[in-house]
Design a protein around this motif. Structure first.
Motif, PDB file in Angstrom:
ATOM      1  N   GLY A   1       0.808  -1.213   0.000  1.00 47.41           N
ATOM      2  CA  GLY A   1       0.000   0.000   0.000  1.00 47.41           C
ATOM      3  C   GLY A   1       0.842   1.264   0.000  1.00 47.41           C
ATOM      4  O   GLY A   1       0.394   2.321  -0.427  1.00 47.41           O
ATOM      5  N   LYS A   2       2.058   1.160   0.465  1.00 42.83           N
ATOM      6  CA  LYS A   2       2.973   2.298   0.487  1.00 42.83           C
ATOM      7  C   LYS A   2       3.855   2.340  -0.754  1.00 42.83           C
ATOM      8  O   LYS A   2       4.147   3.414  -1.279  1.00 42.83           O
ATOM      9  CB  LYS A   2       3.855   2.220   1.737  1.00 42.83           C
ATOM     10  CG  LYS A   2       4.843   3.338   1.869  1.00 42.83           C
ATOM     11  CD  LYS A   2       5.652   3.202   3.137  1.00 42.83           C
ATOM     12  CE  LYS A   2       6.723   4.285   3.196  1.00 42.83           C
ATOM     13  NZ  LYS A   2       7.588   4.131   4.359  1.00 42.83           N
ATOM     14  N   MET A   3       4.267   1.167  -1.223  1.00 47.95           N
ATOM     15  CA  MET A   3       5.268   1.100  -2.274  1.00 47.95           C
ATOM     16  C   MET A   3       4.717   0.690  -3.642  1.00 47.95           C
ATOM     17  O   MET A   3       5.375   0.891  -4.641  1.00 47.95           O
ATOM     18  CB  MET A   3       6.360   0.091  -1.883  1.00 47.95           C
ATOM     19  CG  MET A   3       6.953   0.311  -0.496  1.00 47.95           C
ATOM     20  SD  MET A   3       7.764   1.896  -0.282  1.00 47.95           S
ATOM     21  CE  MET A   3       9.181   1.684  -1.318  1.00 47.95           C
ATOM     22  N   GLY A   4       3.542   0.051  -3.684  1.00 48.96           N
ATOM     23  CA  GLY A   4       3.034  -0.509  -4.931  1.00 48.96           C
ATOM     24  C   GLY A   4       3.748  -1.808  -5.256  1.00 48.96           C
ATOM     25  O   GLY A   4       4.770  -2.141  -4.652  1.00 48.96           O
ATOM     26  N   ASN A   5       3.196  -2.565  -6.194  1.00 53.32           N
ATOM     27  CA  ASN A   5       3.825  -3.813  -6.617  1.00 53.32           C
ATOM     28  C   ASN A   5       3.247  -4.233  -7.955  1.00 53.32           C
ATOM     29  O   ASN A   5       2.033  -4.124  -8.177  1.00 53.32           O
ATOM     30  CB  ASN A   5       3.617  -4.919  -5.581  1.00 53.32           C
ATOM     31  CG  ASN A   5       4.565  -6.072  -5.761  1.00 53.32           C
ATOM     32  OD1 ASN A   5       5.638  -5.935  -6.340  1.00 53.32           O
ATOM     33  ND2 ASN A   5       4.189  -7.228  -5.241  1.00 53.32           N
ATOM     34  N   PHE A   6       4.088  -4.724  -8.814  1.00 56.40           N
ATOM     35  CA  PHE A   6       3.663  -5.183 -10.137  1.00 56.40           C
ATOM     36  C   PHE A   6       2.566  -6.237 -10.001  1.00 56.40           C
ATOM     37  O   PHE A   6       2.676  -7.160  -9.199  1.00 56.40           O
ATOM     38  CB  PHE A   6       4.871  -5.766 -10.887  1.00 56.40           C
ATOM     39  CG  PHE A   6       4.535  -6.216 -12.283  1.00 56.40           C
ATOM     40  CD1 PHE A   6       4.538  -5.307 -13.329  1.00 56.40           C
ATOM     41  CD2 PHE A   6       4.185  -7.531 -12.541  1.00 56.40           C
ATOM     42  CE1 PHE A   6       4.218  -5.704 -14.614  1.00 56.40           C
ATOM     43  CE2 PHE A   6       3.864  -7.936 -13.828  1.00 56.40           C
ATOM     44  CZ  PHE A   6       3.875  -7.023 -14.865  1.00 56.40           C
ATOM     45  N   GLY A   7       1.509  -6.086 -10.781  1.00 59.30           N
ATOM     46  CA  GLY A   7       0.428  -7.067 -10.801  1.00 59.30           C
ATOM     47  C   GLY A   7      -0.536  -6.979  -9.637  1.00 59.30           C
ATOM     48  O   GLY A   7      -1.391  -7.853  -9.485  1.00 59.30           O
ATOM     49  N   GLN A   8      -0.403  -5.950  -8.813  1.00 58.33           N
ATOM     50  CA  GLN A   8      -1.260  -5.837  -7.636  1.00 58.33           C
ATOM     51  C   GLN A   8      -1.907  -4.460  -7.528  1.00 58.33           C
ATOM     52  O   GLN A   8      -2.038  -3.911  -6.446  1.00 58.33           O
ATOM     53  CB  GLN A   8      -0.459  -6.126  -6.365  1.00 58.33           C
ATOM     54  CG  GLN A   8       0.015  -7.561  -6.249  1.00 58.33           C
ATOM     55  CD  GLN A   8       0.621  -7.826  -4.897  1.00 58.33           C
ATOM     56  OE1 GLN A   8       1.540  -7.137  -4.462  1.00 58.33           O
ATOM     57  NE2 GLN A   8       0.103  -8.833  -4.209  1.00 58.33           N
ATOM     58  N   THR A   9      -2.327  -3.928  -8.635  1.00 58.59           N
ATOM     59  CA  THR A   9      -2.886  -2.573  -8.639  1.00 58.59           C
ATOM     60  C   THR A   9      -4.091  -2.463  -7.719  1.00 58.59           C
ATOM     61  O   THR A   9      -4.186  -1.527  -6.910  1.00 58.59           O
ATOM     62  CB  THR A   9      -3.270  -2.155 -10.070  1.00 58.59           C
ATOM     63  OG1 THR A   9      -2.116  -2.261 -10.895  1.00 58.59           O
ATOM     64  CG2 THR A   9      -3.793  -0.738 -10.107  1.00 58.59           C
ATOM     65  N   ASN A  10      -5.024  -3.392  -7.823  1.00 56.20           N
ATOM     66  CA  ASN A  10      -6.223  -3.309  -6.986  1.00 56.20           C
ATOM     67  C   ASN A  10      -5.867  -3.505  -5.513  1.00 56.20           C
ATOM     68  O   ASN A  10      -6.348  -2.770  -4.642  1.00 56.20           O
ATOM     69  CB  ASN A  10      -7.298  -4.293  -7.439  1.00 56.20           C
ATOM     70  CG  ASN A  10      -6.839  -5.743  -7.489  1.00 56.20           C
ATOM     71  OD1 ASN A  10      -5.664  -6.066  -7.359  1.00 56.20           O
ATOM     72  ND2 ASN A  10      -7.785  -6.638  -7.716  1.00 56.20           N
ATOM     73  N   TYR A  11      -5.017  -4.461  -5.216  1.00 55.74           N
ATOM     74  CA  TYR A  11      -4.594  -4.716  -3.840  1.00 55.74           C
ATOM     75  C   TYR A  11      -3.859  -3.504  -3.271  1.00 55.74           C
ATOM     76  O   TYR A  11      -4.145  -3.046  -2.162  1.00 55.74           O
ATOM     77  CB  TYR A  11      -3.703  -5.961  -3.808  1.00 55.74           C
ATOM     78  CG  TYR A  11      -3.202  -6.330  -2.436  1.00 55.74           C
ATOM     79  CD1 TYR A  11      -4.012  -7.014  -1.543  1.00 55.74           C
ATOM     80  CD2 TYR A  11      -1.899  -6.013  -2.050  1.00 55.74           C
ATOM     81  CE1 TYR A  11      -3.549  -7.369  -0.291  1.00 55.74           C
ATOM     82  CE2 TYR A  11      -1.421  -6.360  -0.796  1.00 55.74           C
ATOM     83  CZ  TYR A  11      -2.252  -7.038   0.077  1.00 55.74           C
ATOM     84  OH  TYR A  11      -1.777  -7.384   1.317  1.00 55.74           O
ATOM     85  N   ALA A  12      -2.901  -2.971  -4.029  1.00 58.42           N
ATOM     86  CA  ALA A  12      -2.128  -1.817  -3.579  1.00 58.42           C
ATOM     87  C   ALA A  12      -3.030  -0.610  -3.332  1.00 58.42           C
ATOM     88  O   ALA A  12      -2.853   0.114  -2.343  1.00 58.42           O
ATOM     89  CB  ALA A  12      -1.046  -1.467  -4.598  1.00 58.42           C
ATOM     90  N   ALA A  13      -4.003  -0.411  -4.200  1.00 62.21           N
ATOM     91  CA  ALA A  13      -4.925   0.721  -4.036  1.00 62.21           C
ATOM     92  C   ALA A  13      -5.724   0.597  -2.745  1.00 62.21           C
ATOM     93  O   ALA A  13      -5.909   1.575  -2.017  1.00 62.21           O
ATOM     94  CB  ALA A  13      -5.866   0.817  -5.239  1.00 62.21           C
ATOM     95  N   THR A  14      -6.192  -0.612  -2.446  1.00 63.80           N
ATOM     96  CA  THR A  14      -6.972  -0.783  -1.215  1.00 63.80           C
ATOM     97  C   THR A  14      -6.107  -0.609   0.019  1.00 63.80           C
ATOM     98  O   THR A  14      -6.540   0.002   1.004  1.00 63.80           O
ATOM     99  CB  THR A  14      -7.671  -2.156  -1.162  1.00 63.80           C
ATOM    100  OG1 THR A  14      -6.693  -3.208  -1.160  1.00 63.80           O
ATOM    101  CG2 THR A  14      -8.637  -2.334  -2.311  1.00 63.80           C
TER     102      THR A  14
END
Length: 148
Positions: free
Chosen positions: A46-59
């Motif tokens: 959630g702080k750094m982002g991650n490839f393939g996890q746009t929806n997860y990172a956004a939440t």
């Protein structure tokens, strides 16, 4: 990504935090004169982002923003609100990953290993305890030093 997949992750990871927090506050504020604590679980993603996890990172980024705002709103009611940001943790899901992938992940963690679920539980215990009585609106990274 389908709209259904997006909506599903939003409902669980972000809307779920809202509903649980709201229910807790409504039930607790009128019935308690002692300090209370809400600990949300976000993720380093959630702080750094991650490839393939746009929806997860956004939440998980949303959980961080929710935590910081709720902390400001609820401080006057003697409720502290904080979030734990786990990194890579040993779980049945991560243990199902190929060994070469796990080894590669661990190489990027300064402590050289994945975290244990007990280490996340201990960070939650700290934030729930009187040891953190002046901590609110904080994010506690439990990552073994990992940052993307």
């Amino acid at each position: 990504m389908t709209q259904d997949k997006w909506d599903s992750v939003i409902k669980v990871n972000l809307t779920g935090v809202y509903h649980v927090s709201q229910t807790f506050v409504k039930a607790s504020v009128d019935n308690s004169n002692h300090p209370l604590s809400i600990i949300n679980v976000s993720s380093i993603v959630g702080k750094m982002g991650n490839f393939g996890q746009t929806n997860y990172a956004a939440t998980k980024a949303g959980v961080i923003g929710f935590t910081k705002s709720a902390a400001k709103e609820l401080a006057k009611k003697n409720i502290r609100v904080n979030a734990v940001l786990p990194g890579f943790i040993k779980t049945p899901m991560t243990e199902a990953m190929p060994q070469n992938v796990l080894s590669s992940i661990c190489e990027g963690i300064p402590m050289g290993r994945m975290g244990e679920s007990e280490e996340i539980a201990n960070s939650v215990l700290f934030l729930a305890s009187d040891l953190s009585s002046y901590v609110t609106g904080a994010t506690l990274e439990v990552t073994g030093g990992f940052s993307m």
